[in-house]
Design a protein around this motif. Sequence first.
Motif, short mmCIF file in Angstrom:
data_model
loop_
_atom_site.label_atom_id
_atom_site.label_comp_id
_atom_site.label_asym_id
_atom_site.label_seq_id
_atom_site.Cartn_x
_atom_site.Cartn_y
_atom_site.Cartn_z
N ARG A 1 92.41 -23.27 -32.57
CA ARG A 1 91.99 -23.72 -33.90
C ARG A 1 90.66 -24.47 -33.83
O ARG A 1 89.76 -24.26 -34.65
CB ARG A 1 93.10 -24.62 -34.45
CG ARG A 1 92.83 -25.10 -35.82
CD ARG A 1 94.05 -25.86 -36.32
NE ARG A 1 94.11 -25.77 -37.76
CZ ARG A 1 95.22 -25.88 -38.45
NH1 ARG A 1 96.37 -26.06 -37.84
NH2 ARG A 1 95.19 -25.81 -39.75
N THR B 1 96.25 -25.47 -30.74
CA THR B 1 95.27 -26.49 -31.16
C THR B 1 93.86 -26.11 -30.70
O THR B 1 92.90 -26.17 -31.47
CB THR B 1 95.65 -27.87 -30.56
OG1 THR B 1 96.96 -28.17 -30.95
CG2 THR B 1 94.72 -28.97 -31.03
N ILE C 1 97.30 -32.67 -25.17
CA ILE C 1 97.52 -32.81 -26.62
C ILE C 1 97.23 -34.26 -27.03
O ILE C 1 96.56 -34.53 -28.01
CB ILE C 1 98.98 -32.44 -26.98
CG1 ILE C 1 99.19 -30.93 -26.80
CG2 ILE C 1 99.33 -32.87 -28.39
CD1 ILE C 1 100.64 -30.47 -26.95
N LYS D 1 93.86 -35.80 -29.49
CA LYS D 1 94.02 -36.53 -30.76
C LYS D 1 92.85 -37.48 -31.03
O LYS D 1 92.51 -37.74 -32.18
CB LYS D 1 95.34 -37.29 -30.77
CG LYS D 1 96.51 -36.33 -30.87
CD LYS D 1 97.83 -37.00 -31.10
CE LYS D 1 98.91 -35.92 -31.12
NZ LYS D 1 100.20 -36.38 -31.57
N ALA E 1 92.28 -31.67 -37.40
CA ALA E 1 92.94 -30.67 -36.54
C ALA E 1 93.18 -31.22 -35.14
O ALA E 1 94.16 -30.86 -34.48
CB ALA E 1 92.11 -29.39 -36.48
N CYS E 2 92.30 -32.10 -34.67
CA CYS E 2 92.51 -32.72 -33.35
C CYS E 2 93.85 -33.45 -33.33
O CYS E 2 94.56 -33.46 -32.32
CB CYS E 2 91.42 -33.76 -33.05
SG CYS E 2 89.82 -33.04 -32.67
N GLY F 1 96.77 -30.48 -35.15
CA GLY F 1 96.77 -29.08 -34.73
C GLY F 1 97.95 -28.74 -33.85
O GLY F 1 98.37 -27.58 -33.77
N SER F 2 98.52 -29.73 -33.18
CA SER F 2 99.62 -29.44 -32.26
C SER F 2 100.99 -29.69 -32.88
O SER F 2 101.97 -29.81 -32.17
CB SER F 2 99.47 -30.30 -31.01
OG SER F 2 99.54 -31.65 -31.37
N GLN G 1 101.76 -25.17 -28.05
CA GLN G 1 101.18 -26.03 -29.10
C GLN G 1 99.76 -26.43 -28.74
O GLN G 1 98.88 -26.47 -29.60
CB GLN G 1 102.06 -27.28 -29.31
CG GLN G 1 103.40 -26.99 -29.93
CD GLN G 1 103.29 -26.18 -31.21
OE1 GLN G 1 102.48 -26.48 -32.08
NE2 GLN G 1 104.09 -25.14 -31.33
#
Length: 377
Positions: free
Chosen positions: A61, A58, A239, A243, A6-7, A10-11, A54
């Motif tokens: 989430r 993330t 973002i 990651k 998700a890292c 997720g975006s 976005q």
Amino acid sequence: MKLDTACIHGSKDNNHKTGAVCTPIYQSATFAHPSVGESTGYDYSRLQNPTREQLEKTIARLESGVDALAFSSGMAAISCINELFCPGDEIIASDDLYGGTVRLYDYITIKNGLKIHYVNTGDHRALSEKITDKTKAVFVETPTNPMMHVTDIRLVKEIIGSRDIYLIVDNTFLSPYFCNPLSLGADIVVHSGTKYLGGHNDTLAGFLVVSNHELAEKLRFIHKTTGASLSPFDSYLMIRGIKTLALRMERAQENALKIAQWLREQKKIVSVNYVGLPDHPGYEISKKQSRGFGAMISFETDSKETALQILQQVNLIQFAESLGGVESLITYPILQTHADVKKETQRRLGINDRLLRLSVGVENADDLTEDLKQAIG
Ligand SMILES: Cc1ncc(COP(=O)(O)O)c(C=O)c1O
């Protein structure tokens, strides 16, 4: 989807049609309306911006929240929470907080008619005794900055019970990769995104993540009205930083354990506070409520002179405020992060002129210990 995936994904912006692998920077202050009474969903970037959106998705989430709000700094995020309250309301806060939060409470929040009570939120009797009908929130930082005290989040929630009191947890030190306070009973999670989430010491940001829609709506109204929203470019940097959150957290933690163990063996180091050491008083609670211990260490030297010498002599490790980036940073809480904390509180907590705080980065651990070795002398 697992947290580390998700890292990275997720975006993903499913709305754009270009196939861009990375979320674009929508550097637009305003958005045109298709016709009167219609909107693309974006009107003005203080309210909504596709890049920030976005990022917020993330973060929501990663923290298992219903919504996340991105701010221009961690302090802007904490200030937004304060707008939920009215004069006469009371907040109970951990007594060992980031100094900037204490400065906000002691010099601004109080001025606006709110009362702050500081207690050791790890001392459950002390916390219970402070709760009254006027209490509207309990603000917990765990592990605390800089003494690394751990609070049992589930237990605080149990003490609050069904009362109308928000449980707010500053999760900056552990990041969502290691801990998710909403799943332990918190209503709001705070992050200084400047730290592990951004991860590169290049961007200021803050986040609030919330457990329910009603609260999310209240905070969104304050967020858009007071206006400290994160810019599109900084949202993009966040973002990008997120990651690699999983990789950075694992490596920094591995380094921190090695360094904490090494520091303990040094003659000029009197004590080491690292939650990941099995004899740390918060070790067992941490194992129950988080998936890791983080990479923040504080330690006391044998004298003020040794502390100053270390700050002066480190080469690779930089003497700078902040934490959570790839670069290791060392700070002097008494003169920097906690300079505005009352002297009596500093004394009681052990924030003295021999205490240093180390944010362990992701360099090679041997290089870091080498640097500390030559600095300690
Ligand atoms: C635990 C904690 N919370 C909040 C903040 C404030 O965040 P920012 O500096 O992004 O405003 C900090 C900053 O150091 C912090 O360490």
